[in-house]
Design a protein around this motif. Structure first.
Motif, PDB file in Angstrom:
ATOM      1  N   GLU A 117       3.140  -0.088   6.274  1.00 60.97           N
ATOM      2  CA  GLU A 117       2.271  -0.663   5.242  1.00 60.97           C
ATOM      3  C   GLU A 117       2.265  -2.189   5.217  1.00 60.97           C
ATOM      4  OE1 GLU A 117       0.089   0.918   3.524  1.00 60.97           O
ATOM      5  OE2 GLU A 117       0.730   3.015   3.575  1.00 60.97           O
ATOM      6  N   HIS A 172      -8.765   1.868   2.747  1.00 55.73           N
ATOM      7  CA  HIS A 172      -7.389   1.604   3.157  1.00 55.73           C
ATOM      8  C   HIS A 172      -6.977   2.544   4.306  1.00 55.73           C
ATOM      9  CE1 HIS A 172      -3.066   1.002   3.061  1.00 55.73           C
ATOM     10  NE2 HIS A 172      -2.931   2.313   2.953  1.00 55.73           N
ATOM     11  N   HIS A 219      -5.157   2.181   8.462  1.00 57.84           N
ATOM     12  CA  HIS A 219      -4.157   2.985   9.196  1.00 57.84           C
ATOM     13  C   HIS A 219      -4.617   3.501  10.545  1.00 57.84           C
ATOM     14  CE1 HIS A 219      -0.833   3.448   6.364  1.00 57.84           C
ATOM     15  NE2 HIS A 219      -1.719   3.514   5.384  1.00 57.84           N
TER      16      HIS A 219
HETATM   17 FE    FE Z   1      -1.189   3.439   3.310  1.00 56.56          FE
END
Ligand code: FE
Ligand code: PHE
Length: 296
Positions: A183, A135, A140
Motif C-alpha cells: 500500500e 484504488h 493495485h
Molecule cells: Fe489497497
C-alpha cells in the motif's frame, strides 16, 4: 437474471467510522455505470497519470500502460484479465466492498485479486476511506504484471492464511508488512526514490507528500522493523519504507515467519513516526503537521 451487486460501504455512526465486510464475488455490472461514474474514472485517471510521471516506479508505469487502460471509459475486468492471465496467471474478481481478512488472503493465495466493482462519488474524488474501483484497478493491478511482485502477492496470501491460524498478534504483524509495502511502499531507482504503493499512487496528495514533503521519514526496508511499526489509516503516513528492488522484498519475506512472530511477541510496537536505533534513515522527517496519536 443475476441479482445486481450491492455497493457495500463503511458506516458513519456515533462511534465514528465502522467498516462493513462482505464476501460475495460478483460479475462487474459494466452496463450499470452512469455517465458520472465514467467521468469520475476519467478525472482520476488523467490526474494521476500526470502526477505520477517521474514519481511512480518504472515498473508501475510500464505495466500500467500494458493494460491499455484509458480515461475514456471504466475498464472491463474481463479485458484486463486476458492480459493478466497470459502474463502472471492472476485474475481479477469483482467484490462489493471490504472482505474479511481470511477471505481476502484466500483470494490472494489463489492469484485472485479482489476489485471493488463500484467507483467513488464525485464528492469523494480527493479522499475516500475505503478501497473503491479506482484504488483497486489503477493502484493495485499494474504490478500484478511484474512476475516477482505477482509471486510476492500470492506468497502474502498464503502467509495470511497461516498467520490467521496463529494469533491476532501475528496477523497485526503481517498486516503492517502489507501496509508498508503493497500500500505505501517506495522503491529506490537509479534516478531517485519512486512510488510503488497502491495507496499512494491512487492519491493525488500523498503522491506528492511522500516524496516532496520534509515531514515524513524515509527508512530502508527492514522486515521486523516494519512488522513492529504502527500506522495511520486516516492521514498521510509518517514513515515510508524504501526497498531497493522487488527481489529484495521477495528474498526478505521468503523465510518462515512463525519464529519471527514468536520473537516479535516479546517486543514493543513502534509509533508510526519514530526513528529507532539501527534504522537506515534516508530522510529524517520534520514531523511537521502530524497529529500526536491515533496510530493503530
Ligand atoms: Fe489497497
Ligand atoms: N514467508 C511468510 C510466512 O512464512 C509468507 C509471506 C511471504 C508473507 C511473502 C508475506 C510476504 O508466513
Amino acid at each position: 437474471m443475476a441479482v445486481a451487486p450491492r455497493r457495500v460501504e463503511h458506516q458513519q455512526t456515533d462511534k465514528g467510522y465502522v467498516p462493513v465486510y462482505t464476501t460475495a464475488v460478483v460479475d462487474q455490472p459494466w452496463d450499470s455505470y452512469s455517465a458520472e461514474d465514467h467521468a469520475t474514472w476519467a478525472t482520476l485517471f488523467r490526474r494521476q497519470r500526470e502526477i505520477l510521471q517521474g514519481r511512480a516506479s518504472r515498473e508501475f508505469i510500464v505495466n500500467q500502460q500494458r493494460f491499455g487502460m484509458t480515461p475514456d471509459a471504466i475498464p472491463r475486468f474481463e479485458e484486463l484479465n486476458e492480459v493478466l492471465a497470459q502474463a502472471t496467471g492472476w485474475q481479477l474478481v469483482g467484490v462489493e466492498g471490504l472482505l474479511p481478512e481470511l477471505t481476502f488472503f484466500e483470494h490472494l493465495a489463489n492469484r485472485r485479486f479482489p476489485v471493488t466493482w463500484w467507483i467513488r462519488r464525485p464528492d469523494q474524488i480527493d479522499y475516500i476511506a475505503e478501497p473503491d474501483m479506482f484504488h483497486d484497478l489503477f493502484g493495485h493491478v499494474p504490478l500484478l504484471l511484474n512476475p516477482v511482485f505477482a509471486d510476492y502477492m500470492a506468497a502474502y496470501g498464503r502467509g495470511g492464511v497461516k498467520a490467521h491460524a496463529i494469533s491476532p498478534e501475528a496477523l497485526v504483524n503481517l498486516t503492517r508488512l502489507y501496509w508498508y509495502t503493497v500500500e505505501f511502499g517506495l522503491i529506490r531507482e537509479e534516478d531517485g526514490l519512486r512510488i510503488y504503493g497502491s495507496g499512494i499512487v491512487s492519491s493525488k496528495g500523498e503522491s506528492i507528500h511522500c516524496l516532496e514533503s520534509p515531514a515524513p521519514n524515509h527508512v530502508g526496508f527492514d522486515l521486523q522493523r516494519i512488522m513492529r511499526t504502527r500506522y495511520r489509516i486516516d492521514s498521510y503516513q509518517k514513515t515510508y519504507f524504501v526497498i531497493d528492488s522487488f527481489d529484495q522484498l521477495m528474498d526478505a519475506t521468503r523465510p518462515d515467519f512463525v519464529p519471527i512472530y514468536a520473537q516479535l511477541a516479546e517486543s514493543e510496537s513502534i509509533p508510526a513516526g519514530e526513528i529507532i536505533a539501527g534504522d537506515r534513515v534516508l530522510q529524517r522527517g520534520t514531523g511537521e503537521g502530524w497529529a500526536s496519536d491515533g496510530d493503530v
